[in-house]
Design a protein around this motif. Structure first.
Motif, PDB file in Angstrom:
ATOM      1  N   ARG A 158      14.544  13.393  -5.029  1.00 18.57           N
ATOM      2  CA  ARG A 158      13.022  13.388  -5.135  1.00 18.57           C
ATOM      3  C   ARG A 158      12.802  12.013  -4.531  1.00 18.57           C
ATOM      4  O   ARG A 158      13.069  11.087  -5.069  1.00 18.57           O
ATOM      5  N   GLN A 159      11.906  12.092  -3.684  1.00 20.27           N
ATOM      6  CA  GLN A 159      11.629  10.912  -2.851  1.00 20.27           C
ATOM      7  C   GLN A 159       9.932  11.234  -2.287  1.00 20.27           C
ATOM      8  O   GLN A 159       9.435  12.109  -2.032  1.00 20.27           O
ATOM      9  N   GLU A 160       9.214  10.216  -2.640  1.00 24.76           N
ATOM     10  CA  GLU A 160       7.899  10.044  -2.141  1.00 24.76           C
ATOM     11  C   GLU A 160       7.507   9.048  -1.514  1.00 24.76           C
ATOM     12  O   GLU A 160       8.228   7.976  -1.589  1.00 24.76           O
ATOM     13  N   THR A 161       6.622   8.994  -0.415  1.00 23.60           N
ATOM     14  CA  THR A 161       6.086   7.702   0.295  1.00 23.60           C
ATOM     15  C   THR A 161       4.914   7.429  -0.317  1.00 23.60           C
ATOM     16  O   THR A 161       3.843   8.034  -0.434  1.00 23.60           O
ATOM     17  N   LEU A 162       4.968   6.226  -0.801  1.00 27.31           N
ATOM     18  CA  LEU A 162       3.930   5.389  -1.497  1.00 27.31           C
ATOM     19  C   LEU A 162       3.236   4.461  -0.547  1.00 27.31           C
ATOM     20  O   LEU A 162       3.626   3.609  -0.052  1.00 27.31           O
ATOM     21  N   TYR A 163       1.929   4.609  -0.400  1.00 28.74           N
ATOM     22  CA  TYR A 163       1.057   3.917   0.408  1.00 28.74           C
ATOM     23  C   TYR A 163       0.207   2.900  -0.162  1.00 28.74           C
ATOM     24  O   TYR A 163      -0.098   3.427  -1.369  1.00 28.74           O
ATOM     25  N   ASP A 164       0.211   1.777   0.311  1.00 32.54           N
ATOM     26  CA  ASP A 164      -0.538   0.601  -0.329  1.00 32.54           C
ATOM     27  C   ASP A 164      -1.667   0.231   0.614  1.00 32.54           C
ATOM     28  O   ASP A 164      -1.457  -1.017   1.170  1.00 32.54           O
ATOM     29  N   PRO A 165      -2.415   1.024   1.086  1.00 39.35           N
ATOM     30  CA  PRO A 165      -3.527   0.592   2.035  1.00 39.35           C
ATOM     31  C   PRO A 165      -4.419  -0.616   1.529  1.00 39.35           C
ATOM     32  O   PRO A 165      -4.994  -0.880   0.331  1.00 39.35           O
ATOM     33  N   GLY A 166      -4.700  -1.542   2.285  1.00 34.45           N
ATOM     34  CA  GLY A 166      -5.624  -2.586   1.892  1.00 34.45           C
ATOM     35  C   GLY A 166      -6.425  -3.280   3.031  1.00 34.45           C
ATOM     36  O   GLY A 166      -6.515  -3.055   4.107  1.00 34.45           O
ATOM     37  N   LEU A 167      -7.486  -4.094   2.478  1.00 33.38           N
ATOM     38  CA  LEU A 167      -7.992  -5.066   3.641  1.00 33.38           C
ATOM     39  C   LEU A 167      -7.698  -6.420   3.582  1.00 33.38           C
ATOM     40  O   LEU A 167      -7.309  -6.993   2.556  1.00 33.38           O
ATOM     41  N   ASP A 168      -7.299  -7.208   4.743  1.00 27.92           N
ATOM     42  CA  ASP A 168      -6.813  -8.598   4.450  1.00 27.92           C
ATOM     43  C   ASP A 168      -7.725  -9.507   5.266  1.00 27.92           C
ATOM     44  O   ASP A 168      -8.212  -9.213   6.185  1.00 27.92           O
ATOM     45  N   LEU A 169      -7.962 -10.642   4.916  1.00 29.17           N
ATOM     46  CA  LEU A 169      -8.605 -11.663   5.414  1.00 29.17           C
ATOM     47  C   LEU A 169      -7.912 -12.923   5.534  1.00 29.17           C
ATOM     48  O   LEU A 169      -7.329 -13.430   4.436  1.00 29.17           O
ATOM     49  N   MET A 170      -7.440 -13.437   6.700  1.00 35.91           N
ATOM     50  CA  MET A 170      -6.553 -14.708   6.711  1.00 35.91           C
ATOM     51  C   MET A 170      -7.021 -15.486   7.746  1.00 35.91           C
ATOM     52  O   MET A 170      -7.053 -15.408   9.013  1.00 35.91           O
ATOM     53  N   PRO A 171      -6.980 -16.991   7.368  1.00 41.54           N
ATOM     54  CA  PRO A 171      -7.170 -18.107   8.399  1.00 41.54           C
ATOM     55  C   PRO A 171      -5.763 -18.162   8.990  1.00 41.54           C
ATOM     56  O   PRO A 171      -4.830 -17.976   8.116  1.00 41.54           O
ATOM     57  N   PHE A 172      -5.696 -18.681  10.295  1.00 50.70           N
ATOM     58  CA  PHE A 172      -4.426 -18.764  10.880  1.00 50.70           C
ATOM     59  C   PHE A 172      -4.619 -20.070  11.744  1.00 50.70           C
ATOM     60  O   PHE A 172      -5.741 -20.634  12.074  1.00 50.70           O
ATOM     61  N   LEU A 173      -3.340 -20.710  11.873  1.00 52.54           N
ATOM     62  CA  LEU A 173      -2.966 -21.698  12.736  1.00 52.54           C
ATOM     63  C   LEU A 173      -2.437 -21.291  14.100  1.00 52.54           C
ATOM     64  O   LEU A 173      -1.466 -20.446  13.926  1.00 52.54           O
ATOM     65  N   LEU A 174      -2.765 -21.633  15.195  1.00 51.32           N
ATOM     66  CA  LEU A 174      -2.007 -21.111  16.474  1.00 51.32           C
ATOM     67  C   LEU A 174      -1.595 -22.302  17.338  1.00 51.32           C
ATOM     68  O   LEU A 174      -2.597 -23.190  17.523  1.00 51.32           O
ATOM     69  N   TYR A 175      -0.456 -22.540  17.755  1.00 39.19           N
ATOM     70  CA  TYR A 175      -0.012 -23.609  18.461  1.00 39.19           C
ATOM     71  C   TYR A 175       0.448 -22.753  19.839  1.00 39.19           C
ATOM     72  O   TYR A 175       1.331 -21.854  19.765  1.00 39.19           O
TER      73      TYR A 175
END
Lengths: 297, 209
Positions: A158-175
């Motif tokens: 017995r195996q099911e694939t469970l999905y966890d969809p979501g919206l994300d918002l993220m500030p980031f630093l780029l070097y």
């Protein structure tokens, strides 16, 4: 039946390819306008949740990645980055687990808001993402508890694939310096496990008694923190086609639960009892470490 | 080239035309029959699925029977009869028509009444009406799909039912409580919508714990 235009000789294709690469090379030498990347990563994903004792009602969170042979779930990522300008980057990422099908798709858009130094800048990233995870051997709950019965007539794994969809918002630093770029960000994600239905059929060993237990899980949005760190090292700095190495890490943390409705049918479908069950929220983390190659053109 | 195209089109049309009358006409009218015979066989339901059993011994919690209602004329042989064809002319078909023959009972099942000839427990004495203590299952649903249905639901599904090929209403009856006596035997009465009642008695069952 001659159809001119359909039969392109391979030599002409090669010439077209050379011309295309040469054109992008020439434009990159002047002002960087558009940049594309294709990457291939292998990731190790570990899902952690605090296990509950198997008392009372079933808690499906207990069975996420349950009894997995390896310490982590292997995920192959294939992704595509498109930067139409230096400020904007659009990413589409496909993830494939051991079932060998792309069950994960993350799409995001990033914009650099401001330069904070010669090599550093900060920006905002927003996107949609889904982190599938395997739900394994949830029938063990019944196999252990419902003694005297053939607790699950379905003899399959017995195996099911469970999905966890979501919206994300993220500030980031780029070097970014020379061939090296580092990107670190932390933000928030709102998501909910996709509802799923499970059926357990039971029968008394040596008897006529039959029972059916139907589980229907419910939406429950939860706020999760999301933190990422990505490093890219290009092996060549030449404009045009270049190859690089990438490594990344990601951490999701939140308090999660999977509420559900349970219907027990005893003997006949008319004899049913339905209960709504909401297990308590518990710490839930998804950690992923990945590495791979990137082709930039 | 034009000739080649024309030939292809003609061949295509010819094949399309062939397909239309080549389909089998399976939508024949229903043949009516009457339930006038019953058959009861023992079921061994001690495992995952019920199975027909020649033994008259059953587990105390797994007393079960398979009931068949059918027409003594033997309409189930109807399907084996050669297909009717037009006089002097039979249509060409791509394959033999494997049609199922629709059959409909003139009177459907309306009630099942079961009387026990032996006490089932201290509370259920010999001679008691025990049809409410039985659950039912259609024969095609023996493979463990879901729970049972009530005898009332079983009766209602026979109304206007089209039987293909056989004209046999076949179902299982499963006793819910454990039998506490050493033996079990039941008289079953099946009432049809035209008022006729068919009666049959099960074999004498020896109960083992």
């Amino acid at each position: 039946m001659n159809r001119p235009g359909l039969n392109i000789p391979p030599s002409l294709l090669l010439i077209l390819l050379w011309f295309t690469i040469g054109t992008s090379h020439a434009s990159a030498q002047s002002v960087r306008q558009e940049q594309m990347e294709i990457y291939l990563h292998y990731a190790c994903r570990e899902t952690y949740r605090s296990m509950q004792l198997q008392e009372g009602d079933i808690d499906f969170l207990n069975y996420l990645d349950y009894k997995a042979d390896t310490g982590c779930t292997g995920v192959v990522h294939v992704g595509f980055n498109l930067s139409p300008s230096e400020k904007w980057t659009f990413t589409a990422d496909l993830g494939m687990m051991s079932d060998m099908r792309f069950s994960q798709m993350n799409i995001s858009a990033s914009r650099i808001v401001n330069n904070t130094g010669r090599y550093t800048s900060w920006g905002l990233s927003a996107g949609i993402s889904a982190y599938p995870v395997y739900l394994n051997e949830f029938n063990e709950y019944h196999l252990l508890r419902d003694t005297g019965l053939m607790a699950d007539l379905d003899a399959n794994y017995r195996q099911e694939t469970l999905y966890d969809p979501g919206l994300d918002l993220m500030p980031f630093l780029l070097y970014t310096k020379n061939r090296l770029s580092l990107k670190a960000g932390t933000g928030l994600r709102i998501s909910s496990f996709m509802p799923f239905n499970l059926l357990i059929r039971q029968k008394k060993d040596g008897g006529n008694f039959r029972r059916e237990i139907r589980y229907e899980t419910l939406y429950k949005p939860a706020l999760t923190s999301i933190s990422t760190l990505h490093a890219t090292l290009m092996l060549s700095d030449k404009p045009g086609l270049s190859v690089g190495l990438q490594a990344g890490a990601q951490l999701l943390f939140g308090m999660r639960s999977i509420p559900y409705e349970r219907t027990i049918l005893t003997w006949t479908a008319g004899n049913r009892v339905t209960d709504k069950i909401t297990p308590g929220s518990k710490p839930f983390t998804v950690t992923e470490v990945s590495a791979g190659i990137v082709i930039r053109f | 080239m034009k000739v080649f195209r024309k030939i292809l089109i003609i061949l295509l049309i010819a094949n399309l035309v062939r397909i239309i009358p080549g389909c089998c006409d399976c939508d024949g009218p229903a043949t009516f029959f009457s339930f006038n015979k019953t058959g009861i066989t023992n079921l061994d339901n001690s495992g995952i699925f019920p199975q027909s059993s020649a033994s008259d011994t059953m587990r105390a919690a797994a007393v079960a029977f398979e009931i068949s209602l059918y027409d003594s004329t033997g309409y189930w042989y109807y399907a084996a009869l050669p297909a009717k064809s037009g006089a002097g002319f039979s249509r060409a078909t791509a394959m033999s028509c494997d049609c199922a023959y629709p059959m409909q009972a003139r009177a459907h099942l309306t009630n099942i009444s079961i009387t026990t000839l032996f006490p089932i427990s201290d509370q259920i004495a010999a001679g008691a009406e025990v049809s409410g203590l039985f659950a039912a299952s259609l024969r095609g649903n023996y493979a463990g799909d879901g729970v049972y249905i009530t005898p009332e639901m079983l009766c209602s599904q026979t109304e206007n039912k089209i039987y293909y090929d056989s004209g046999i209403e076949s179902f299982g009856l499963f006793l819910k409580p454990e039998v506490q006596s050493a033996n079990a035997r039941f008289v079953m009465r099946f009432t049809l919508s035209d008022g006729i009642t068919l009666t049959d008695t099960t074999a004498l069952i020896t109960i083992r714990p």
